[in-house]
Design an enzyme around this catalytic site. Sequence first.
Site, short mmCIF file in Angstrom:
data_model
loop_
_atom_site.label_atom_id
_atom_site.label_comp_id
_atom_site.label_asym_id
_atom_site.label_seq_id
_atom_site.Cartn_x
_atom_site.Cartn_y
_atom_site.Cartn_z
N ASP A 96 0.84 -1.20 0.00
CA ASP A 96 0.00 0.00 0.00
C ASP A 96 0.88 1.25 0.00
OD1 ASP A 96 0.53 0.92 2.81
OD2 ASP A 96 -0.32 -1.03 3.27
N HIS A 111 8.13 -5.26 -2.25
CA HIS A 111 7.19 -6.20 -2.86
C HIS A 111 6.26 -5.52 -3.88
CE1 HIS A 111 7.71 -8.95 0.91
NE2 HIS A 111 8.73 -9.01 0.08
#
Length: 238
Positions: A96, A111
Amino acid sequence: MREFDQETKLTVITGAGFSQASGIPTFRGKDGLWKNYNAADLATPHAFKKDPKLVWEWYKWRLNIVLNAKPNTGHLKLAEVEDQGYDIVLLTQNVDDLHERAGSRNVIHLHGEIRQARCVCCGDRFSWTIDLLENTEDVPKCKSCNSFYRPDVVWFSESLNHNIIQNCVDRLTITNVLIVAGTSMVVYPVAEFPFLAKRQNPSIKIFEFNLDYTPISKIASQTILGSVEKTLPSFFSY
Ligand SMILES: [Zn+2]
């Protein structure tokens, strides 16, 4: 602040605990279930090849949660430290953008980023917005080459980007204060990062902020148990 001065090179490794404190599920165990699928069945290149629409539906559900979540006091405190002129870099396992929305600028995403979509063929990227998300039903397709877009994140069985890992290693090599916050430190290569930093600089100070002890607790100068949105702000206000 007691442990820091303008010469300090502060690096912070962050993980799911940060996002969880903002209401974003960890996608592990029971938390990871969506329509009876678990994350390991959907976050793979194989799943996307087999059923891109199903994988996108799951990501749209997740994106909606992310876009509606707000940075918590842990995110905000790290951004404030950067605003105060300290040399701070965040290495995050989270996909996020809550660190960025809190105001942090030096963020490395190990990631990938869930708000970004990447064309599987030409690599073109776009960023999701709430409007776009609400008005897109199908699997998004690239305007240049008509191939599918996929979420620009690292899936199970995929390797992390080599340049990103190298940037992290370079930073860890010069780090003299390392904070590990909201991560269980069991996923490689991140799990190895504090040990690598300690080998490079045996006098490094490592502070850990987690709900429980982890494999790195044994090399940490201090482990502070609790949720990051409470423990980090009080640590920095000393
Ligand atoms: Zn394309």
